[in-house]
Scaffold this motif. Structure first.
Motif, short mmCIF file in Angstrom:
data_model
loop_
_atom_site.label_atom_id
_atom_site.label_comp_id
_atom_site.label_asym_id
_atom_site.label_seq_id
_atom_site.Cartn_x
_atom_site.Cartn_y
_atom_site.Cartn_z
N ARG A 64 0.84 -1.20 0.00
CA ARG A 64 0.00 0.00 0.00
C ARG A 64 0.88 1.25 0.00
NH1 ARG A 64 -3.69 -1.84 5.08
NH2 ARG A 64 -4.36 -3.81 4.20
N PRO A 65 0.48 2.26 -0.77
CA PRO A 65 1.20 3.53 -0.69
C PRO A 65 0.81 4.26 0.60
CG PRO A 65 -0.60 3.68 -2.27
CD PRO A 65 -0.56 2.27 -1.79
N VAL A 66 1.75 5.00 1.14
CA VAL A 66 1.52 5.80 2.34
C VAL A 66 1.77 7.26 1.97
CG1 VAL A 66 2.28 6.29 4.71
CG2 VAL A 66 2.17 3.92 3.88
N VAL A 67 0.82 8.12 2.34
CA VAL A 67 0.95 9.56 2.10
C VAL A 67 0.72 10.29 3.41
CG1 VAL A 67 0.18 9.40 -0.32
CG2 VAL A 67 -1.50 9.83 1.50
N LEU A 68 1.13 11.55 3.44
CA LEU A 68 0.87 12.39 4.60
C LEU A 68 -0.42 13.17 4.36
CD1 LEU A 68 4.43 13.85 5.39
CD2 LEU A 68 3.29 11.86 6.42
N LEU A 69 -1.31 13.12 5.34
CA LEU A 69 -2.56 13.89 5.31
C LEU A 69 -2.70 14.61 6.65
CD1 LEU A 69 -5.03 11.23 3.83
CD2 LEU A 69 -4.11 13.24 2.65
N GLU A 70 -3.43 15.70 6.63
CA GLU A 70 -3.69 16.42 7.87
C GLU A 70 -5.10 16.12 8.35
OE1 GLU A 70 -2.82 20.52 6.90
OE2 GLU A 70 -0.80 20.28 7.70
N VAL A 71 -5.19 15.79 9.63
CA VAL A 71 -6.48 15.45 10.23
C VAL A 71 -6.65 16.25 11.51
CG1 VAL A 71 -5.52 13.44 11.42
CG2 VAL A 71 -7.97 13.53 10.97
N CYS A 72 -7.83 16.81 11.69
CA CYS A 72 -8.16 17.57 12.89
C CYS A 72 -8.84 16.63 13.88
CB CYS A 72 -9.09 18.73 12.56
SG CYS A 72 -9.78 19.55 14.03
N MET A 73 -8.26 16.55 15.07
CA MET A 73 -8.85 15.82 16.18
C MET A 73 -8.97 16.79 17.33
SD MET A 73 -9.39 12.70 15.12
CE MET A 73 -9.72 11.84 16.65
N ASN A 74 -10.19 16.93 17.86
CA ASN A 74 -10.46 17.86 18.94
C ASN A 74 -10.16 19.28 18.43
OD1 ASN A 74 -11.33 18.67 21.44
ND2 ASN A 74 -9.61 17.87 22.56
N ASN A 75 -9.06 19.90 18.86
CA ASN A 75 -8.74 21.26 18.41
C ASN A 75 -7.31 21.36 17.87
OD1 ASN A 75 -7.32 20.98 20.75
ND2 ASN A 75 -8.22 22.74 21.79
N THR A 76 -6.75 20.22 17.47
CA THR A 76 -5.37 20.19 16.98
C THR A 76 -5.32 19.49 15.63
OG1 THR A 76 -4.57 20.07 19.27
CG2 THR A 76 -3.01 19.45 17.54
N ILE A 77 -4.46 19.99 14.74
CA ILE A 77 -4.26 19.38 13.42
C ILE A 77 -3.00 18.51 13.49
CG2 ILE A 77 -3.76 19.82 10.98
CD1 ILE A 77 -5.27 22.53 11.39
N TYR A 78 -3.15 17.26 13.05
CA TYR A 78 -2.04 16.32 13.05
C TYR A 78 -1.70 15.94 11.61
CZ TYR A 78 -3.33 15.88 17.94
OH TYR A 78 -3.61 16.14 19.25
N GLU A 79 -0.43 16.10 11.24
CA GLU A 79 0.05 15.63 9.95
C GLU A 79 0.48 14.18 10.17
OE1 GLU A 79 3.06 17.22 6.59
OE2 GLU A 79 3.99 16.70 8.51
N GLU A 80 -0.23 13.25 9.58
CA GLU A 80 -0.01 11.84 9.89
C GLU A 80 0.17 11.01 8.62
OE1 GLU A 80 0.54 10.61 12.83
OE2 GLU A 80 0.01 12.39 13.97
N GLN A 81 0.79 9.85 8.81
CA GLN A 81 0.96 8.88 7.72
C GLN A 81 -0.33 8.07 7.58
OE1 GLN A 81 4.48 6.42 8.04
NE2 GLN A 81 5.45 7.96 9.36
N PHE A 82 -0.83 7.99 6.36
CA PHE A 82 -2.02 7.18 6.06
C PHE A 82 -1.71 6.23 4.92
CE2 PHE A 82 -4.00 10.61 8.34
CZ PHE A 82 -5.06 10.01 8.99
#
Length: 186
Positions: free
Chosen positions: A114-132
């Motif tokens: 599977r390819p993995v890319v970085l996406l930004e996701v908001c949880m609660n009140n913080t944005i996390y740049e994470e591997q998906f």
């Protein structure tokens, strides 16, 4: 005189306990349920995400996944179609992201790349740049799965609860950038 010393020591002890208690309060972590709403940034769509401590890498529903070359780098183009939890409407988007890495997943059904890319996701009140990792999750209940790499930034999970927090991010929200680490090879 002895009473004054004892009172002085008691006051110092109370001050130390109060300071320690305040320090502990600052370190308290947010509690999340095993399912939460997450918002994809900057798209703004809110979707259900399962917090899965058994997975290291987060996963996102994606179809029509294709790699291509852009500026001498490998990129990934993919589509996602999810239900926006705010409007209850099905929405679609096509993404193009640089390939962060390739993930090999082994299971009872065999091996899957599977390819993995970085996406930004908001949880609660913080944005996390994470591997998906990208895969077709259309036959699954949750279009997004958040693995331990993401969960370690969030806080604690109460497996008996769901939807304890709502994503509320804006342009002033704190951003936690992805940290490359040794466990990127899963």
């Amino acid at each position: 005189m002895k009473t004054t010393r004892i009172l002085g020591r008691m006051l110092i002890l109370c001050a130390l306990l109060t300071a320690a208690s305040a320090g502990h309060a600052e370190k308290e972590k947010t509690v999340y349920g095993w399912v939460e709403n997450a918002q994809l940034v900057p798209w703004g769509v809110t979707l259900k995400a399962k917090l899965d401590t058994g997975a290291l890498t987060s996963s996102m529903h994606a179809t029509d996944i294709e790699k291509f070359e852009k500026d001498d780098e490998t990129w990934v183009r993919f589509k996602t179609r999810v239900e926006d939890q705010r409007t209850e409407e099905m929405v679609s988007k096509e993404y193009e992201r640089p390939l962060y890495r390739q993930l090999e997943v082994s299971g009872a059904g065999g091996t899957d790349e599977r390819p993995v890319v970085l996406l930004e996701v908001c949880m609660n009140n913080t944005i996390y740049e994470e591997q998906f990792s990208l895969r077709d999750r259309g036959d699954m209940i949750y279009p997004m799965l958040l693995g331990r790499r993401t969960i370690k930034h969030l806080g604690l999970i109460d497996v008996s609860e769901t939807f304890l927090n709502n994503p509320e991010c804006d342009h002033d929200s704190k951003v936690v950038e992805n940290e490359a680490s040794e466990d990127d090879d899963d």
